[in-house]
Motif scaffolding. Structure first.
Motif, PDB file in Angstrom:
ATOM      1  N   ASP A   1       0.825  -1.217   0.000  1.00  0.00           N
ATOM      2  CA  ASP A   1       0.000   0.000   0.000  1.00  0.00           C
ATOM      3  C   ASP A   1       0.856   1.263   0.000  1.00  0.00           C
ATOM      4  O   ASP A   1       0.461   2.285  -0.569  1.00  0.00           O
ATOM      5  CB  ASP A   1      -0.944   0.001   1.201  1.00  0.00           C
ATOM      6  CG  ASP A   1      -2.008  -1.070   1.112  1.00  0.00           C
ATOM      7  OD1 ASP A   1      -2.358  -1.452  -0.025  1.00  0.00           O
ATOM      8  OD2 ASP A   1      -2.492  -1.531   2.164  1.00  0.00           O
ATOM      9  N   GLY A   2       2.014   1.187   0.653  1.00  0.00           N
ATOM     10  CA  GLY A   2       2.880   2.361   0.715  1.00  0.00           C
ATOM     11  C   GLY A   2       3.794   2.511  -0.480  1.00  0.00           C
ATOM     12  O   GLY A   2       4.496   3.522  -0.604  1.00  0.00           O
ATOM     13  N   LEU A   3       3.778   1.525  -1.356  1.00  0.00           N
ATOM     14  CA  LEU A   3       4.651   1.560  -2.529  1.00  0.00           C
ATOM     15  C   LEU A   3       3.998   2.402  -3.626  1.00  0.00           C
ATOM     16  O   LEU A   3       3.360   1.882  -4.536  1.00  0.00           O
ATOM     17  CB  LEU A   3       4.911   0.137  -3.037  1.00  0.00           C
ATOM     18  CG  LEU A   3       5.840   0.009  -4.248  1.00  0.00           C
ATOM     19  CD1 LEU A   3       7.229   0.537  -3.921  1.00  0.00           C
ATOM     20  CD2 LEU A   3       5.924  -1.450  -4.696  1.00  0.00           C
ATOM     21  N   SER A   4       4.178   3.684  -3.545  1.00  0.00           N
ATOM     22  CA  SER A   4       3.646   4.582  -4.565  1.00  0.00           C
ATOM     23  C   SER A   4       4.731   4.898  -5.588  1.00  0.00           C
ATOM     24  O   SER A   4       5.929   4.785  -5.306  1.00  0.00           O
ATOM     25  CB  SER A   4       3.157   5.884  -3.924  1.00  0.00           C
ATOM     26  OG  SER A   4       4.256   6.612  -3.376  1.00  0.00           O
ATOM     27  N   THR A   5       4.306   5.286  -6.766  1.00  0.00           N
ATOM     28  CA  THR A   5       5.287   5.633  -7.794  1.00  0.00           C
ATOM     29  C   THR A   5       6.069   6.891  -7.396  1.00  0.00           C
ATOM     30  O   THR A   5       7.243   7.028  -7.742  1.00  0.00           O
ATOM     31  CB  THR A   5       4.583   5.864  -9.140  1.00  0.00           C
ATOM     32  OG1 THR A   5       3.535   6.827  -8.980  1.00  0.00           O
ATOM     33  CG2 THR A   5       3.988   4.564  -9.660  1.00  0.00           C
ATOM     34  N   ARG A   6       5.418   7.787  -6.675  1.00  0.00           N
ATOM     35  CA  ARG A   6       6.121   8.992  -6.225  1.00  0.00           C
ATOM     36  C   ARG A   6       7.235   8.631  -5.253  1.00  0.00           C
ATOM     37  O   ARG A   6       8.345   9.151  -5.352  1.00  0.00           O
ATOM     38  CB  ARG A   6       5.130   9.948  -5.567  1.00  0.00           C
ATOM     39  CG  ARG A   6       5.777  11.221  -5.011  1.00  0.00           C
ATOM     40  CD  ARG A   6       4.746  12.176  -4.491  1.00  0.00           C
ATOM     41  NE  ARG A   6       3.854  12.640  -5.546  1.00  0.00           N
ATOM     42  CZ  ARG A   6       2.870  13.523  -5.354  1.00  0.00           C
ATOM     43  NH1 ARG A   6       2.658  14.032  -4.154  1.00  0.00           N
ATOM     44  NH2 ARG A   6       2.110  13.891  -6.366  1.00  0.00           N
TER      45      ARG A   6
END
Length: 215
Positions: free
Chosen positions: A38-43
């Motif tokens: 869930d915390g793996l964002s592209t940003r």
């Protein structure tokens, strides 16, 4: 993350040239251990790579495509050696070890089972290895489709077991799960293997009876 128009400017072009999919996926897997799926964002991934987010669009159209690639890499780590042969070859143990390897790989990373449950991208290397493994399993006496379904079923079992372990970590006793995750997995795995052996033994028995009747 959606693919945008190609970024303009020398800095963006330089960033594109300095990256490749393998580097991005390797970094994403490391970041997965820190922040979870869930915390793996592209940003956040772009910040970890030291680039602008737009540069990732050259390589992955969105987060789903990235996760699918991560799944493929994890499966490649867990693949059985193909074309195993020799007089001491034990197809049942070979098959069981393949399921164990999938589970081990899945639980080796935070939310790893969720990643491996995704429809992974299958490059030529993964496809060739899978086909070789199907041929290896067919040496047990299974037909082509049976071998494929057997591998598919065990893959789903291994990922499902790993997913439950990761979801219920620390709560197993409270929700009535007995034994360790590995003990439960090994029990179900052995039941499956025993059933497969019994199926093949019954088939061989029928074939022997038919041959006797014809002779």
């Amino acid at each position: 993350m959606k693919r945008s128009a190609a970024p303009a400017g020398g800095d963006e072009v330089r960033e594109k040239g300095a990256l490749d999919r393998a580097t991005i996926v390797k970094t994403a897997l490391r970041l997965l251990d820190e922040v979870g799926i869930d915390g793996l964002s592209t940003r956040r991934l772009a910040a970890e790579l030291g680039i602008k987010s737009a540069s990732l669009y050259w390589h992955f159209k969105d987060k789903n495509e990235l996760l699918n690639e991560m799944s493929g890499v994890m499966f490649n780590e867990a693949l059985n050696p193909p074309n195993v042969s020799g007089p001491d070859f034990d197809w049942a143990e070979w098959l069981a070890e393949g399921a164990r390897a999938i589970r081990r790989t899945a639980i080796s990373r935070r939310d790893g089972a969720q990643v491996m449950a995704r429809p992974r991208s299958r490059g030529s290397q993964g496809k060739i290895a899978f086909e070789d493994n199907v041929k290896t399993l067919m040496r047990s006496g299974l037909a082509d489709m049976e071998a494929r379904l057997t591998m598919q079923t065990l893959r789903r079992y291994a990922i499902g077991a790993a997913m439950q372990e990761q979801s219920n970590k620390g709560l197993a006793a409270a929700i009535g799960i007995v034994g360790t995750g590995e003990e439960g997995f090994e029990y179900g795995l052995q039941v499956f293997i025993d059933g497969l052996k019994g199926r093949l033994a019954e088939r061989a028995k029928v074939a022997k009876t038919v041959r006797r009747a014809r002779s």
